[in-house]
Enzyme design. Structure first.
Site, short mmCIF file in Angstrom:
data_model
loop_
_atom_site.label_atom_id
_atom_site.label_comp_id
_atom_site.label_asym_id
_atom_site.label_seq_id
_atom_site.Cartn_x
_atom_site.Cartn_y
_atom_site.Cartn_z
N GLY A 168 110.48 -27.34 -50.48
CA GLY A 168 110.26 -28.77 -50.27
C GLY A 168 111.16 -29.63 -51.14
O GLY A 168 111.46 -29.28 -52.28
N ILE A 171 97.95 -25.40 -48.04
CA ILE A 171 98.94 -24.60 -48.77
C ILE A 171 100.28 -25.33 -48.81
O ILE A 171 101.32 -24.71 -49.01
CB ILE A 171 99.09 -23.17 -48.17
CG1 ILE A 171 99.13 -23.19 -46.64
CG2 ILE A 171 97.92 -22.28 -48.61
CD1 ILE A 171 100.41 -23.58 -46.04
N ARG A 217 101.19 -29.51 -49.94
CA ARG A 217 101.25 -30.36 -51.12
C ARG A 217 99.92 -31.09 -51.26
O ARG A 217 99.33 -31.56 -50.28
CB ARG A 217 102.38 -31.39 -51.01
CG ARG A 217 103.78 -30.80 -51.17
CD ARG A 217 104.06 -30.43 -52.63
NE ARG A 217 105.46 -30.11 -52.86
CZ ARG A 217 105.94 -28.88 -52.93
NH1 ARG A 217 105.12 -27.85 -52.76
NH2 ARG A 217 107.22 -28.65 -53.17
N HIS A 235 98.13 -22.77 -57.16
CA HIS A 235 99.43 -22.85 -56.51
C HIS A 235 100.16 -21.50 -56.55
O HIS A 235 101.25 -21.36 -57.11
CB HIS A 235 100.29 -23.94 -57.16
CG HIS A 235 101.19 -24.62 -56.17
ND1 HIS A 235 101.32 -25.98 -56.09
CD2 HIS A 235 101.98 -24.13 -55.19
CE1 HIS A 235 102.16 -26.30 -55.12
NE2 HIS A 235 102.58 -25.19 -54.55
#
Length: 310
Positions: free
Chosen positions: A80, A226, A228, A276
């Site tokens: 990302g 899964i 942001r 995360h």
């Protein structure tokens, strides 16, 4: 000829990647476990390249100005690019590398794991008759049907689900392989028993799952994020979980990371949080870090990066 100077913004980059980078560049690495923005700024002046490791710290005009006009390449150790002012980079003619496709498999695996844990109510306190429902025959919604969304759909084929709905700007030709149907966001919310968030964070998706979205979902639905944390309005999610507006949630990412110890999310038996871990396999992180370094080295040589953001 002078070797390029490169700032790596965190010392925990995979050793195989740092070794590769040091063959061609003089490398600067902060020693603190959590370097502040001010510390990063202090290390920026005079560098030719940036290996950017934090999606929580903005890579913006302020950082670019701190580096100076000699900065000529930047690479992210992630897929990302929501932490980057990409327009400013285009304006300055600085190429940006990222790591698409590499994390798809491991992130999708974690998404399926969160689906099973939350759907089965494995961590729910008490004997809640609504905490466990059959996955078979369920309608599954996938918000964002890119690489990760499509691998999730592939993994779901073994669960005898009833239907996959996905939403996004355009219908995807690949959807036919998974018998997935393109739908509006509103239709996906209303019909889905299980919803996966796998879209990028941008101005259109920030806060996408708000009170209105949760009100449109089934009371028996579960939400898996899964992507942001900022895609979900956290206060609205807490309210939906506490009131039974939705059944449960599985989160690999939240708004503030690491999660504050006093977060109300930790108090909810119908919410499962992992720190995360989507890309947290050695193979995935090694491959991502090496790709990021190869991107940066190519950029410093004025060559096209293997994974250059367009």
């Amino acid at each position: 000829m002078r070797r390029p100077r490169v700032l790596v913004t965190h010392h925990q980059v995979q050793p195989v990647a740092l070794e590769l980078l040091r063959k061609d560049c003089d490398v600067i690495v902060p020693t603190d476990d959590f370097p502040s923005r001010a510390q990063i700024h202090d290390l920026c002046p005079g560098v030719d390249g940036l290996l950017w490791t934090s999606y929580r710290m903005k890579l913006d005009r302020e950082v670019l100005d701190a580096c100076g006009p000699q900065l000529r390449a930047i690479s992210l150790t992630m897929n990302g690019v929501d932490c980057v002012d990409t327009e400013e980079l285009r304006h300055r003619g600085i190429p940006l590398g990222h790591t698409p496709f590499i994390p798809n498999e491991s992130v999708a695996d974690l998404a399926i794991g969160l689906m099973i844990v939350t759907n089965e109510g494995l961590f729910h306190a008490g004997n809640n008759r609504n905490s466990r429902r059959a996955i078979q025959g369920s309608t599954v919604g996938i918000v964002g049907f890119g690489g990760i969304g499509q691998v999730i759909a592939k993994r779901l084929q073994g669960f005898a689900i009833g239907l996959i709905l996905y939403c996004g700007r355009n219908a995807k030709a690949a959807a036919e392989r998974f018998n997935a149907q393109h739908a509006s966001f509103e239709e996906l919310l209303a019909r889905s028993d299980i919803i996966f968030i796998s879209c990028p964070l941008n101005k259109d998706t920030c806060g996408l799952f708000d009170r209105e979205a949760f009100s449109a979902m089934k009371a028996t639905a579960i939400l898996i994020n899964i992507a942001r944390g900022a895609i979900v309005d956290e206060s609205a999610l807490i309210e939906a979980l506490k009131s039974g507006r939705i059944r449960s949630a599985g989160l690999d990412t939240v708004t503030a990371e690491p999660v504050p110890p006093d977060s109300e999310l930790f108090q909810l038996s119908n919410c499962v949080i992992v720190p995360h871990l989507g890309t947290a396999t050695k193979r995935t992180r090694d491959e991502m870090a090496v790709r990021a370094v190869n991107n940066l080295i190519c950029g410093l040589r004025n060559e096209t990066m293997p994974s250059q953001f367009q």
